[in-house]
Scaffold this motif. Structure first.
Motif, PDB file in Angstrom:
ATOM      1  N   HIS A  70       0.133   8.083   0.869  1.00 12.26           N
ATOM      2  CA  HIS A  70      -0.401   8.754   2.055  1.00 12.26           C
ATOM      3  C   HIS A  70       0.493   8.487   3.247  1.00 12.26           C
ATOM      4  N   ILE A  71       0.716   9.520   4.087  1.00  9.20           N
ATOM      5  CA  ILE A  71       1.375   9.256   5.363  1.00  9.20           C
ATOM      6  C   ILE A  71       0.423   9.428   6.528  1.00  9.20           C
ATOM      7  N   CYS A  72      -0.791   9.852   6.231  1.00 13.38           N
ATOM      8  CA  CYS A  72      -1.795   9.895   7.281  1.00 13.38           C
ATOM      9  C   CYS A  72      -3.125   9.561   6.626  1.00 13.38           C
ATOM     10  N   GLY A  73      -4.188   9.556   7.418  1.00 15.38           N
ATOM     11  CA  GLY A  73      -5.498   9.199   6.883  1.00 15.38           C
ATOM     12  C   GLY A  73      -6.085  10.325   6.060  1.00 15.38           C
ATOM     13  N   GLU A  74      -5.808  10.348   4.778  1.00 15.98           N
ATOM     14  CA  GLU A  74      -6.285  11.414   3.895  1.00 15.98           C
ATOM     15  C   GLU A  74      -7.224  10.806   2.859  1.00 15.98           C
ATOM     16  N   SER A  75      -8.503  11.141   2.948  1.00 17.93           N
ATOM     17  CA  SER A  75      -9.497  10.523   2.066  1.00 17.93           C
ATOM     18  C   SER A  75      -9.928  11.480   0.981  1.00 17.93           C
ATOM     19  N   SER A  76     -10.231  10.903  -0.181  1.00 16.87           N
ATOM     20  CA  SER A  76     -10.728  11.720  -1.300  1.00 16.87           C
ATOM     21  C   SER A  76     -12.156  11.324  -1.617  1.00 16.87           C
ATOM     22  N   PRO A  77     -12.937  12.270  -2.203  1.00 15.29           N
ATOM     23  CA  PRO A  77     -14.358  11.982  -2.438  1.00 15.29           C
ATOM     24  C   PRO A  77     -14.555  10.851  -3.450  1.00 15.29           C
ATOM     25  N   CYS A 132       0.479   4.299  -2.431  1.00 19.12           N
ATOM     26  CA  CYS A 132      -0.643   5.251  -2.440  1.00 19.12           C
ATOM     27  C   CYS A 132      -0.151   6.628  -2.014  1.00 19.12           C
ATOM     28  N   THR A 184       0.825  -1.219   0.000  1.00 21.64           N
ATOM     29  CA  THR A 184       0.000   0.000   0.000  1.00 21.64           C
ATOM     30  C   THR A 184       0.852   1.259   0.000  1.00 21.64           C
ATOM     31  N   ARG A 185       2.177   1.111   0.160  1.00 23.05           N
ATOM     32  CA  ARG A 185       3.036   2.293   0.275  1.00 23.05           C
ATOM     33  C   ARG A 185       2.874   3.233  -0.912  1.00 23.05           C
ATOM     34  N   GLU A 210     -19.091   5.041  -1.103  1.00 23.60           N
ATOM     35  CA  GLU A 210     -18.105   4.789  -0.055  1.00 23.60           C
ATOM     36  C   GLU A 210     -18.509   3.586   0.792  1.00 23.60           C
TER      37      GLU A 210
END
Lengths: 410, 85, 98
Positions: C8-15, C6, C3-4, C19
């Motif tokens: 992201h280093i924190c919980g960052e969600s996109s629309p 992707c 998953t690296r 969902e």
């Protein structure tokens, strides 16, 4: 009243107490948002910063909050949108913001916090020990312990460099009263030099209606694909990255310290500091202001024929286990003085040092002393006597490394 | 802010279908209308609540305005941090 | 492949749509619009659209004729409740099983 105008182009010496040093460090770093709640013995930090803002020496927003939890919450939100933030606390204040410590680390925000080490109740005690910050060692923050007021100021400046490069929050810890309220000569760097040392902060987070992101939503146990079909992390992977960042931060901390030395003349390339360790058979290990007493004790022991040296932990998180093992493994005896206790076990630094020595091939005996809790004075003589006691037990084959010994009047 | 009513509410949607709230949830409906009334000019701060669930699980969200989830006691403290910054 | 990538280093969600998955699968009954009673359908004019306004799931389109996205409609029945001409009936999903 000490002079606080640091607009000068040249570095200059001032007599500063630890709190003032921390506040001036934050000011030189041009922090933009300060949110802090007063608590003994940290209060003068908040007072100094509010003075700087009031006198327009520091163009920052000073946000008054009703608790330490709120203080860190405000810092985290400001940091999220790209402001350089600072807060300070002690003891119960740090405990009060415990939840937010986890939150800030998990969001990977480069907040810098000055922890003025103070004992935690019950019973109430406002004097120094390191239980407060030690209790938070699992939260994912970098922890730096200052030996003296110069190191406090220098560490705050380096903290921003480290934090904003690694996206990890940094706690600069220093002993309450012993350092916070004691004046010593400190060289205050010039604003120009600090500006050259610190590039502007670029956040990894963005709140932009044109490109909406949601932060810190519930994360599931397993990885999950996003709307574009890219496999994204489960909770465990995000936490893995936090750990990885902390482990890798050793390099950044060292590089930041090295660069600091080149610019300011005082180098901090190592995560540990050593005094006469090259040929030491007996190592005294301390963290924080006990450094001075430890050095005096080691020198006294040397005069009495014992080959003693001092190993100081400057950085506690990430734990420099390999460096510690390398420094200690040839010793006969390692005596660790902890100003904290992991109740039910022993001093936290001792415990972690033992773990670091495991597998290193060492034959060193490790002895733990709990000292100085609740501000109990620790003299160099106490350290030297404890070491001599441990050495004599070792030679009689009677050294127990099962329990920490307490230097107190029980 | 000018008056907005049911007739003048924007047709633009700021919620996306497929959230995890109960069928018929009033929160979902109210939130949809609030975001329309604000015409998306909002940054949302959310404590642990059904609103968290509406916003979804990482890495996908059902909401098309920026949002920050926080622990309970720090929801109201997002604004003092954002405003000066 | 981990998953690296992707990034992201924190919980960052996109629309993204859906969902919670295809929430249409939650339905017990589905809304069916009777176009003889539906005002915009009858008059072929943009009017009413109360069902569009009151759908919590954003699954009704503001078009003529109105379309309901059955992949995401949860079958709550609010549209049927608010329709002033009672043009919407909630029909048991059983009737649509093949």
């Amino acid at each position: 009243m000490t002079e606080t105008n640091t607009a000068g182009r040249e570095p200059h010496d001032q007599m500063l107490d630890g709190n003032r040093a921390a506040a001036i460090g934050a000011k030189l770093c041009r922090v933009q948002v300060v949110a802090a709640y007063p608590i003994t013995p940290q209060t003068p930090v908040t007072e100094a910063l509010s003075e700087f803002v009031e006198r327009r020496e520091l163009p920052a927003q000073y946000i008054t909050v009703e608790s330490e939890h709120s203080a860190l919450a405000v810092c985290s939100s400001a940091s999220l949108v790209g402001a350089r933030t600072f807060t300070a606390t002690s003891s119960h204040g740090l405990a009060y913001m415990h939840e937010m410590l986890h939150w800030v680390a998990g969001t990977r925000l480069p907040v810098v916090l000055a922890c003025v080490n103070r004992a935690i109740g019950a019973p109430w005690n406002v004097l120094n020990d390191q239980q407060d910050s030690i209790s938070q060692r699992d939260t994912g923050w970098i922890q730096i312990y200052a030996r003296n007021n110069q190191e406090i100021l220098d560490s705050v400046i380096q903290a921003y460099k480290i934090a904003e490069k690694t996206y990890l929050p940094v706690m600069v810890c220093y002993d309450g009263y012993i350092l916070s309220h004691t004046e010593m000569p400190v060289e205050v760097p010039s604003q120009d030099a600090v500006d050259r040392y610190l590039p502007p902060y670029r956040p990894h987070t963005v709140l932009d209606p044109g490109n909406p992101k949601n932060y810190n939503l519930v994360t599931l146990a397993n990885p999950r694909a996003n709307a574009e079909g890219v496999l994204c992390h489960g909770y465990m992977e995000i936490r893995y990255l936090l750990q990885e960042a902390l482990q890798k931060s050793r390099e950044t901390i060292s590089a930041a310290g090295q660069e600091f030395g080149e610019l300011f003349g005082r180098g901090y390339a190592k995560l540990l500091w050593e005094h006469r360790m090259q040929d030491a058979e007996i190592a005294i290990v301390t963290m924080g202001s006990l450094a001075l007493e430890a050095v005096v004790a080691a020198d006294a022991l040397r005069k009495q024929g014992a080959k003693a040296g001092v190993l100081g932990l400057r950085v506690f998180r990430p734990f420099p286990g390999r460096d510690i093992a390398e420094a200690l493994r040839r010793c006969r005896l390692v005596v660790v003085f902890d100003k904290n206790v992991s109740y039910g076990n022993e001093g936290a630094t001792c415990n972690e040092i033992k773990a670091a020595l495991y597998g290193s091939g060492t034959s060193a005996a490790v002895s733990n002393f709990i000292v100085g809790l609740g501000g109990r004075d620790v003299k160099a003589r106490d350290l030297a006597d404890a070491v001599k006691g441990a050495l004599s037990s070792l030679e009689r084959g009677a050294l127990s490394n099962e329990c920490a010994q307490w230097i107190c009047e029980i | 802010m000018s008056q907005v009513n049911a007739v003048s509410l924007t047709e633009k949607e700021y919620l996306l279908p497929g959230n995890r709230l109960c069928p018929g949830c009033a929160l979902s409906l109210a939130y949809r209308h609030i975001l329309k009334a604000l015409d998306g000019r909002a940054i949302i701060t959310v404590p642990a609540s059904c609103l968290t669930v509406l916003h979804g699980m990482y890495p996908v969200t059902s909401v098309t305005v920026p949002c920050v989830n926080t622990p309970f006691a720090s929801v109201q403290h997002q604004l003092p941090g954002w405003w000066p910054a | 492949m981990g998953t690296r990538d992707c990034g992201h280093i924190c919980g960052e969600s996109s629309p993204g749509i859906g969902e919670g998955g295809k929430t249409g699968e939650w339905r017990n009954s589905r809304p069916v619009i009777d176009e003889d009673k539906c005002t915009p359908a009858r008059k072929n004019k943009p009017t009413c659209f109360l069902c569009w306004l009151f759908c919590p799931e954003v699954t009704i389109s503001k078009t003529i004729p109105l379309r309901i996205d059955l992949e995401y409609c949860k079958g709550c029945g609010i549209c049927a409740e608010v329709c002033p001409t009672r043009a919407i009936a909630m029909v048991d999903e059983e009737k649509f099983l093949c």
